[in-house]
Design a protein around this motif. Structure first.
Motif, short mmCIF file in Angstrom:
data_model
loop_
_atom_site.label_atom_id
_atom_site.label_comp_id
_atom_site.label_asym_id
_atom_site.label_seq_id
_atom_site.Cartn_x
_atom_site.Cartn_y
_atom_site.Cartn_z
N ALA A 235 38.49 23.32 -5.22
CA ALA A 235 38.88 24.72 -5.03
C ALA A 235 40.13 24.83 -4.16
CB ALA A 235 37.72 25.51 -4.42
N LEU A 236 40.17 24.09 -3.07
CA LEU A 236 41.34 24.13 -2.20
C LEU A 236 42.58 23.59 -2.91
CD1 LEU A 236 39.76 22.98 1.17
CD2 LEU A 236 40.62 25.26 0.60
N LEU A 237 42.41 22.57 -3.72
CA LEU A 237 43.52 22.02 -4.48
C LEU A 237 44.03 23.05 -5.50
CD1 LEU A 237 45.29 19.55 -5.02
CD2 LEU A 237 43.54 18.75 -6.60
N ALA A 238 43.11 23.74 -6.16
CA ALA A 238 43.50 24.78 -7.12
C ALA A 238 44.24 25.92 -6.43
CB ALA A 238 42.26 25.30 -7.85
N VAL A 239 43.76 26.35 -5.29
CA VAL A 239 44.43 27.42 -4.54
C VAL A 239 45.82 26.95 -4.09
CG1 VAL A 239 44.37 28.75 -2.38
CG2 VAL A 239 42.32 28.55 -3.79
N CYS A 240 45.92 25.72 -3.65
CA CYS A 240 47.21 25.16 -3.23
C CYS A 240 48.22 25.18 -4.38
CB CYS A 240 46.99 23.74 -2.71
SG CYS A 240 48.50 22.90 -2.23
N VAL A 241 47.81 24.68 -5.53
CA VAL A 241 48.70 24.65 -6.70
C VAL A 241 49.09 26.07 -7.11
CG1 VAL A 241 48.79 24.09 -9.16
CG2 VAL A 241 47.87 22.42 -7.54
N TRP A 242 48.13 26.98 -7.15
CA TRP A 242 48.41 28.36 -7.54
C TRP A 242 49.39 29.02 -6.57
CZ3 TRP A 242 47.46 33.19 -5.34
CH2 TRP A 242 47.67 34.28 -6.20
N CYS A 243 49.18 28.82 -5.27
CA CYS A 243 50.06 29.44 -4.27
C CYS A 243 51.49 28.91 -4.37
CB CYS A 243 49.51 29.21 -2.86
SG CYS A 243 48.06 30.20 -2.50
N PHE A 244 51.65 27.60 -4.53
CA PHE A 244 52.99 27.04 -4.66
C PHE A 244 53.65 27.51 -5.96
CE2 PHE A 244 51.88 23.86 -1.37
CZ PHE A 244 52.95 24.13 -0.53
N ALA A 245 52.89 27.64 -7.04
CA ALA A 245 53.46 28.14 -8.30
C ALA A 245 53.94 29.57 -8.13
CB ALA A 245 52.42 28.05 -9.42
#
Length: 102
Positions: free
Chosen positions: A56-66
């Motif tokens: 979940a944290l990895l998904a949020v990280c990727v989404w935020c940077f995108a």
């Protein structure tokens, strides 16, 4: 070390400016390599820590940077400042610091 025509000593490296990538096949290859790099990195992180929280944290990280990337290169140019033309992250940072000084 950069060399010029007058400076052709053995052991020097001559660097030339590369042009823009214009061939669609190379652009697709570049995009595929980015996706593969991201998938492999995410896979290694999840293999190291196979927990839902990590995923979940990895998904949020990727989404935020995108979203930040989208903001930096699309929103600024199309909605905030029509005169701004980006040439990479350094141009966005330069734009941001110049705007803060005003």
């Amino acid at each position: 070390m950069l060399s010029t025509a007058a400076d052709e000593r053995p052991g020097t490296i001559k660097l030339t400016n590369m042009g823009d990538l214009t061939n669609p096949r190379w652009m697709y290859l570049k995009a595929i390599l980015f996706v593969l790099g991201g998938v492999m990195s995410a896979g290694l992180i999840l293999a190291e820590s196979p927990e839902w929280r990590t995923a979940a944290l990895l998904a949020v990280c990727v989404w935020c940077f995108a979203r930040a990337y989208y903001f930096a290169f699309y929103v600024i140019e199309h909605y905030i400042d029509d005169d701004f033309r980006y040439a990479g992250l350094s141009s966005v940072l330069k734009y941001w610091f110049q705007r803060r000084k005003k």
